[in-house]
Write a protein that holds these residues in place. Structure first.
Motif, mmCIF file in Angstrom:
data_model
loop_
_atom_site.group_PDB
_atom_site.id
_atom_site.type_symbol
_atom_site.label_atom_id
_atom_site.label_comp_id
_atom_site.label_asym_id
_atom_site.label_seq_id
_atom_site.Cartn_x
_atom_site.Cartn_y
_atom_site.Cartn_z
ATOM 1 N N ILE A 160 11.232 103.117 48.861
ATOM 2 C CA ILE A 160 9.979 103.557 48.244
ATOM 3 C C ILE A 160 10.241 104.564 47.131
ATOM 4 C CG2 ILE A 160 7.841 104.842 48.701
ATOM 5 C CD1 ILE A 160 7.627 103.270 51.319
ATOM 6 N N ASP A 161 11.224 105.434 47.305
ATOM 7 C CA ASP A 161 11.590 106.326 46.202
ATOM 8 C C ASP A 161 12.083 105.507 45.002
ATOM 9 O OD1 ASP A 161 10.852 108.558 47.599
ATOM 10 O OD2 ASP A 161 12.901 109.172 48.121
ATOM 11 N N GLY A 162 12.794 104.437 45.267
ATOM 12 C CA GLY A 162 13.271 103.572 44.191
ATOM 13 C C GLY A 162 12.158 102.804 43.508
ATOM 14 N N SER A 163 11.030 102.649 44.193
ATOM 15 C CA SER A 163 9.893 101.939 43.580
ATOM 16 C C SER A 163 9.224 102.770 42.499
ATOM 17 C CB SER A 163 8.852 101.573 44.646
ATOM 18 O OG SER A 163 8.058 102.704 45.002
ATOM 19 N N GLY A 164 9.384 104.100 42.590
ATOM 20 C CA GLY A 164 8.766 104.986 41.614
ATOM 21 C C GLY A 164 7.273 105.164 41.785
ATOM 22 N N ASN A 165 6.715 104.701 42.904
ATOM 23 C CA ASN A 165 5.272 104.776 43.111
ATOM 24 C C ASN A 165 4.948 105.982 44.000
ATOM 25 O OD1 ASN A 165 2.592 104.283 44.318
ATOM 26 N ND2 ASN A 165 2.716 102.324 43.249
ATOM 27 N N VAL A 166 4.354 107.006 43.401
ATOM 28 C CA VAL A 166 4.058 108.237 44.142
ATOM 29 C C VAL A 166 3.024 107.989 45.234
ATOM 30 C CG1 VAL A 166 3.128 110.574 43.941
ATOM 31 C CG2 VAL A 166 4.669 109.701 42.185
ATOM 32 N N ALA A 167 2.029 107.152 44.956
ATOM 33 C CA ALA A 167 1.000 106.864 45.960
ATOM 34 C C ALA A 167 1.617 106.196 47.183
ATOM 35 C CB ALA A 167 -0.099 105.987 45.364
ATOM 36 N N TYR A 168 2.560 105.282 46.972
ATOM 37 C CA TYR A 168 3.244 104.648 48.093
ATOM 38 C C TYR A 168 4.020 105.690 48.903
ATOM 39 C CZ TYR A 168 2.403 99.802 46.542
ATOM 40 O OH TYR A 168 1.840 98.602 46.211
ATOM 41 N N ARG A 169 4.647 106.636 48.197
ATOM 42 C CA ARG A 169 5.425 107.665 48.900
ATOM 43 C C ARG A 169 4.523 108.525 49.775
ATOM 44 N NH1 ARG A 169 8.497 110.371 51.620
ATOM 45 N NH2 ARG A 169 10.468 111.218 50.908
ATOM 46 N N LEU A 170 3.372 108.927 49.248
ATOM 47 C CA LEU A 170 2.449 109.753 50.028
ATOM 48 C C LEU A 170 1.850 108.962 51.191
ATOM 49 C CD1 LEU A 170 0.635 111.669 47.137
ATOM 50 C CD2 LEU A 170 2.525 112.467 48.578
ATOM 51 N N ALA A 171 1.542 107.691 50.950
ATOM 52 C CA ALA A 171 1.032 106.843 52.030
ATOM 53 C C ALA A 171 2.072 106.696 53.130
ATOM 54 C CB ALA A 171 0.638 105.471 51.495
ATOM 55 N N MET A 172 3.350 106.548 52.738
ATOM 56 C CA MET A 172 4.417 106.430 53.724
ATOM 57 C C MET A 172 4.483 107.672 54.600
ATOM 58 S SD MET A 172 8.556 106.057 53.318
ATOM 59 C CE MET A 172 8.783 107.831 53.378
ATOM 60 N N ASN A 173 4.346 108.851 53.980
ATOM 61 C CA ASN A 173 4.387 110.088 54.765
ATOM 62 C C ASN A 173 3.332 110.067 55.864
ATOM 63 O OD1 ASN A 173 6.361 110.984 53.010
ATOM 64 N ND2 ASN A 173 4.971 112.244 51.798
ATOM 65 N N THR A 174 2.113 109.644 55.508
ATOM 66 C CA THR A 174 1.031 109.607 56.489
ATOM 67 C C THR A 174 1.285 108.559 57.558
ATOM 68 O OG1 THR A 174 -0.519 110.291 54.759
ATOM 69 C CG2 THR A 174 -1.472 109.390 56.781
ATOM 70 N N LEU A 175 1.758 107.388 57.140
ATOM 71 C CA LEU A 175 2.033 106.336 58.113
ATOM 72 C C LEU A 175 3.146 106.728 59.070
ATOM 73 C CD1 LEU A 175 1.799 103.122 55.880
ATOM 74 C CD2 LEU A 175 0.046 104.140 57.332
ATOM 75 N N VAL A 176 4.143 107.430 58.571
ATOM 76 C CA VAL A 176 5.227 107.908 59.432
ATOM 77 C C VAL A 176 4.680 108.852 60.494
ATOM 78 C CG1 VAL A 176 7.277 109.388 59.500
ATOM 79 C CG2 VAL A 176 7.106 107.560 57.807
ATOM 80 N N HIS A 177 3.817 109.794 60.085
ATOM 81 C CA HIS A 177 3.214 110.699 61.068
ATOM 82 C C HIS A 177 2.418 109.898 62.103
ATOM 83 C CE1 HIS A 177 4.487 114.363 59.212
ATOM 84 N NE2 HIS A 177 3.846 114.128 58.082
#
Length: 236
Positions: A160-177
């Protein structure tokens, strides 16, 4: 509305938790006004500053709004809340944990598959190397659930960091929690931990990303992440 008095440790956190639970469980219905700060302070047996701080956080979460006349009214969480309430929904009993985990899995499949495509198309050499290293470090089938989930997180963080999409990164944080708060007991109970441990498919995905095969990376990620969603009862 019945609340219990709280201790002085993390007072506003405890008040916040009880308010959120009452709203998400439906004990306080949408449109209903909360008691005043003074009344809540008396009920919880805390000072008004703690109540005010808790209400501010509840409002930021999209669960209440201050209406005309100064009343704080409950909102429909389905129409106003964000992903941050996922864990609270399970704690409040608003939705079954397996249902929530299934919905998280479906969203994860969509986000992660598209992130894999974008990563293949746009990641720089250093980011590609991080994906390849995470794939090499992926454990085999003898790993326990804690080890495999940690490796899974490292791999998808790199993608996801390689995708360059900040929204995906923030969504991942929430989904991980959400996974850690809701999912671990469900995964263990249903015996789904093997869904995580497929080292070769992660290495193949890394190879497709490194080869800049965006569509191939998308297809593989969507297929194998769909296995976990399907095991939880999700439909394609």
């Amino acid at each position: 509305m019945e609340f219990t008095a709280v201790s002085r440790t993390a007072v506003s956190d405890t008040v916040f938790g009880q308010l959120v639970e009452a709203i998400l469980s439906g004990r306080i219905a949408p449109g209903e006004a909360l008691p005043s700060e003074r009344e809540l302070a008396e009920t919880f047996q805390v000072n008004r500053h703690a109540v005010r701080e808790a209400l501010r956080r509840v409002q930021q979460g999209g669960l209440v709004r201050v209406a005309q006349g100064g009343k704080t009214r409950v909102l429909d969480w389905r129409a106003n809340a964000g992903l941050e309430v996922l864990s609270s929904l399970a704690a409040a009993g608003a939705l079954p944990p397996q249902r929530l985990l299934r919905d998280i899995a479906v969203m994860r499949r969509s986000v992660a598959a598209d992130a894999a495509r974008l990563c293949a198309q746009t990641a720089d050499d250093e980011q590609i190397a991080a994906v390849e290293q995470a794939a090499r470090d992926y454990p085999d089938a003898t790993a326990d659930l804690a080890e495999s989930t940690a490796a899974d997180l490292e791999f998808w963080t790199a993608v996801i960091d390689g995708s360059g999409n900040v929204a995906y990164r923030l969504a991942m944080n929430t989904l991980v929690h959400g996974y850690f708060d809701i999912g671990m007991p469900v995964i263990a109970e249903l015996g789904l931990n093997k869904e995580y441990i497929d080292a070769e498919v992660h290495r193949e995905l890394a190879r497709r990303i490194a080869a800049r095969d965006g569509e191939g990376a998308y297809a593989l990620a969507h297929e194998f992440l769909g296995r976990f969603a399907a095991a939880l009862g999700a439909k394609d």
